[in-house]
Design a protein around this motif. Structure first.
Motif, PDB file in Angstrom:
ATOM      1  N   ASN A 129       0.833  -1.198   0.000  1.00 54.90           N
ATOM      2  CA  ASN A 129       0.000   0.000   0.000  1.00 54.90           C
ATOM      3  C   ASN A 129       0.868   1.249   0.000  1.00 54.90           C
ATOM      4  N   VAL A 130       0.215   2.364  -0.333  1.00 52.62           N
ATOM      5  CA  VAL A 130       0.819   3.690  -0.218  1.00 52.62           C
ATOM      6  C   VAL A 130      -0.095   4.498   0.690  1.00 52.62           C
ATOM      7  N   VAL A 131       0.472   5.126   1.719  1.00 51.91           N
ATOM      8  CA  VAL A 131      -0.329   5.861   2.694  1.00 51.91           C
ATOM      9  C   VAL A 131       0.108   7.322   2.726  1.00 51.91           C
ATOM     10  N   SER A 132      -0.807   8.175   3.153  1.00 50.81           N
ATOM     11  CA  SER A 132      -0.470   9.589   3.313  1.00 50.81           C
ATOM     12  C   SER A 132      -0.004   9.839   4.742  1.00 50.81           C
ATOM     13  N   VAL A 133       1.061  10.615   4.866  1.00 51.87           N
ATOM     14  CA  VAL A 133       1.600  10.950   6.185  1.00 51.87           C
ATOM     15  C   VAL A 133       1.871  12.450   6.273  1.00 51.87           C
ATOM     16  N   SER A 134       1.996  12.926   7.512  1.00 53.77           N
ATOM     17  CA  SER A 134       2.364  14.316   7.777  1.00 53.77           C
ATOM     18  C   SER A 134       3.632  14.333   8.624  1.00 53.77           C
ATOM     19  N   GLU A 135       4.424  15.374   8.467  1.00 50.02           N
ATOM     20  CA  GLU A 135       5.585  15.528   9.330  1.00 50.02           C
ATOM     21  C   GLU A 135       5.111  15.717  10.768  1.00 50.02           C
ATOM     22  N   SER A 136       5.776  15.065  11.699  1.00 47.48           N
ATOM     23  CA  SER A 136       5.383  15.128  13.104  1.00 47.48           C
ATOM     24  C   SER A 136       6.236  16.135  13.871  1.00 47.48           C
ATOM     25  N   LYS A 137       5.588  16.869  14.763  1.00 50.04           N
ATOM     26  CA  LYS A 137       6.305  17.793  15.648  1.00 50.04           C
ATOM     27  C   LYS A 137       6.748  17.086  16.929  1.00 50.04           C
ATOM     28  N   TYR A 138       6.380  15.833  17.031  1.00 48.02           N
ATOM     29  CA  TYR A 138       6.628  15.102  18.273  1.00 48.02           C
ATOM     30  C   TYR A 138       7.492  13.868  17.996  1.00 48.02           C
ATOM     31  N   HIS A 139       8.253  13.473  19.011  1.00 45.71           N
ATOM     32  CA  HIS A 139       9.117  12.310  18.869  1.00 45.71           C
ATOM     33  C   HIS A 139       9.219  11.600  20.215  1.00 45.71           C
ATOM     34  N   PRO A 140       9.148  10.260  20.209  1.00 48.96           N
ATOM     35  CA  PRO A 140       9.172   9.522  21.485  1.00 48.96           C
ATOM     36  C   PRO A 140      10.476   9.664  22.261  1.00 48.96           C
ATOM     37  N   LYS A 141      11.547  10.095  21.607  1.00 51.70           N
ATOM     38  CA  LYS A 141      12.816  10.296  22.309  1.00 51.70           C
ATOM     39  C   LYS A 141      13.015  11.730  22.784  1.00 51.70           C
ATOM     40  N   TYR A 142      12.057  12.623  22.419  1.00 51.79           N
ATOM     41  CA  TYR A 142      12.272  14.055  22.701  1.00 51.79           C
ATOM     42  C   TYR A 142      11.128  14.691  23.497  1.00 51.79           C
ATOM     43  N   ASN A 143       9.892  14.574  22.986  1.00 51.43           N
ATOM     44  CA  ASN A 143       8.801  15.281  23.667  1.00 51.43           C
ATOM     45  C   ASN A 143       7.498  14.488  23.765  1.00 51.43           C
ATOM     46  N   GLN A 144       7.530  13.188  23.515  1.00 50.92           N
ATOM     47  CA  GLN A 144       6.363  12.354  23.760  1.00 50.92           C
ATOM     48  C   GLN A 144       6.592  11.600  25.067  1.00 50.92           C
ATOM     49  N   VAL A 145       5.643  11.766  25.985  1.00 51.12           N
ATOM     50  CA  VAL A 145       5.830  11.215  27.324  1.00 51.12           C
ATOM     51  C   VAL A 145       4.638  10.353  27.733  1.00 51.12           C
ATOM     52  N   LYS A 146       4.847   9.539  28.762  1.00 51.77           N
ATOM     53  CA  LYS A 146       3.773   8.758  29.354  1.00 51.77           C
ATOM     54  C   LYS A 146       3.785   8.994  30.865  1.00 51.77           C
ATOM     55  N   ALA A 147       2.605   8.894  31.467  1.00 55.02           N
ATOM     56  CA  ALA A 147       2.492   9.103  32.905  1.00 55.02           C
ATOM     57  C   ALA A 147       2.545   7.758  33.620  1.00 55.02           C
ATOM     58  N   LEU A 148       3.351   7.691  34.656  1.00 53.97           N
ATOM     59  CA  LEU A 148       3.477   6.471  35.449  1.00 53.97           C
ATOM     60  C   LEU A 148       3.589   6.866  36.916  1.00 53.97           C
ATOM     61  N   ARG A 149       2.544   6.536  37.697  1.00 52.87           N
ATOM     62  CA  ARG A 149       2.486   6.880  39.120  1.00 52.87           C
ATOM     63  C   ARG A 149       2.763   8.367  39.345  1.00 52.87           C
ATOM     64  N   ASN A 150       2.020   9.199  38.603  1.00 53.79           N
ATOM     65  CA  ASN A 150       2.076  10.660  38.726  1.00 53.79           C
ATOM     66  C   ASN A 150       3.407  11.274  38.282  1.00 53.79           C
ATOM     67  N   LYS A 151       4.224  10.469  37.619  1.00 53.98           N
ATOM     68  CA  LYS A 151       5.469  10.991  37.081  1.00 53.98           C
ATOM     69  C   LYS A 151       5.489  10.807  35.569  1.00 53.98           C
ATOM     70  N   LEU A 152       6.253  11.652  34.891  1.00 59.96           N
ATOM     71  CA  LEU A 152       6.365  11.568  33.441  1.00 59.96           C
ATOM     72  C   LEU A 152       7.699  10.967  33.032  1.00 59.96           C
ATOM     73  N   THR A 153       7.648  10.175  31.974  1.00 57.91           N
ATOM     74  CA  THR A 153       8.876   9.641  31.393  1.00 57.91           C
ATOM     75  C   THR A 153       8.721   9.621  29.876  1.00 57.91           C
TER      76      THR A 153
END
Length: 228
Positions: A129-153
């Motif tokens: 397949n061929v899919v459409s994508v957009s450039e992302s302003k976010y990156h999991p190594k830079y500014n995408q975070v998850k919350a774990l026990r009231n803390k961010l990582t």
């Protein structure tokens, strides 16, 4: 006009963000009309699949378009897109080996981006397949975070911290605007979008807009009016 491809527009009746979103009025006409009219401009074979009689009534106004009533079992909030596409292919006996899924909530998608994606599909051997994508302003190594026990990582903490976005690898997001499928690949028992041979077309920020909220709708209307 391309005659060998088959366009499927999947437009469910229910919507949490905007009631009857796919037929909400955008600059004087139902939202889905933008995708229907674009499909007719670019392709010969077009079908609208929906569980909503109101959406199908809108589609019926276009003599070039086939309509397909989708069963309720394929119209739930958690229904994946691929089974819906398969239902259309099997019900209508679609023989084309190129199936194009155009999202009805992308009214600013350009004809040229779809055609560019189609050309890439045709020149690429063994393409799933061929899919459409957009450039992302976010990156999991830079500014995408998850919350774990009231803390961010960070989702993917690097060995060495990045000091700016210019240092992170280029990343993209699937914007859903269009998917161009090899039918044989699509019909496999697999609901994933990213396959072994998935290629992409980058669409700009404006044509990548996906209508999901009233604010999206108002912004799209502003952009459409500003072009005139």
């Amino acid at each position: 006009m391309n005659k060998e491809e088959f366009v499927i527009i999947c437009a469910r009746g229910g919507s949490k963000g905007i009631p009857d979103k796919n037929i909400s009025i955008l600059n004087g006409k139902p939202l889905i009309n933008y995708t229907i009219e674009q499909s007719i401009r670019c392709f010969k074979n077009v079908v609208v699949s929906s569980d909503s009689e109101m959406i199908l009534e809108v589609a019926k106004k276009y003599k070039e378009v086939r309509i397909l009533k989708r069963p309720r079992s394929l119209s739930r909030d958690n229904t994946p897109k691929i089974p819906v596409l398969k239902h259309a292919i099997e019900t209508l006996g679609i023989n084309s080996n190129i199936v194009i899924d155009l999202q009805p909530t992308s009214p600013l998608r350009s004809d040229s981006s779809i055609i560019k994606g189609l050309k890439l599909f045709k020149k690429t051997n063994k393409c799933d397949n061929v899919v459409s994508v957009s450039e992302s302003k976010y990156h999991p190594k830079y500014n995408q975070v998850k919350a774990l026990r009231n803390k961010l990582t960070l989702l993917d903490k690097p060995k060495k911290a990045f000091s700016g976005r210019n240092q992170i690898p280029e990343t993209f997001i699937l914007n859903g605007s269009f998917f161009i499928w090899n039918k044989d690949s699509l019909m496999k028992n697999d609901n994933s979008i990213i396959r072994n041979n998935t290629y992409y077309i980058v669409t700009n920020e404006i044509e990548s807009i996906d209508i999901d909220t009233e604010l999206d709708l108002k912004f799209a209307e502003y952009l459409i009016k500003s072009k005139k």
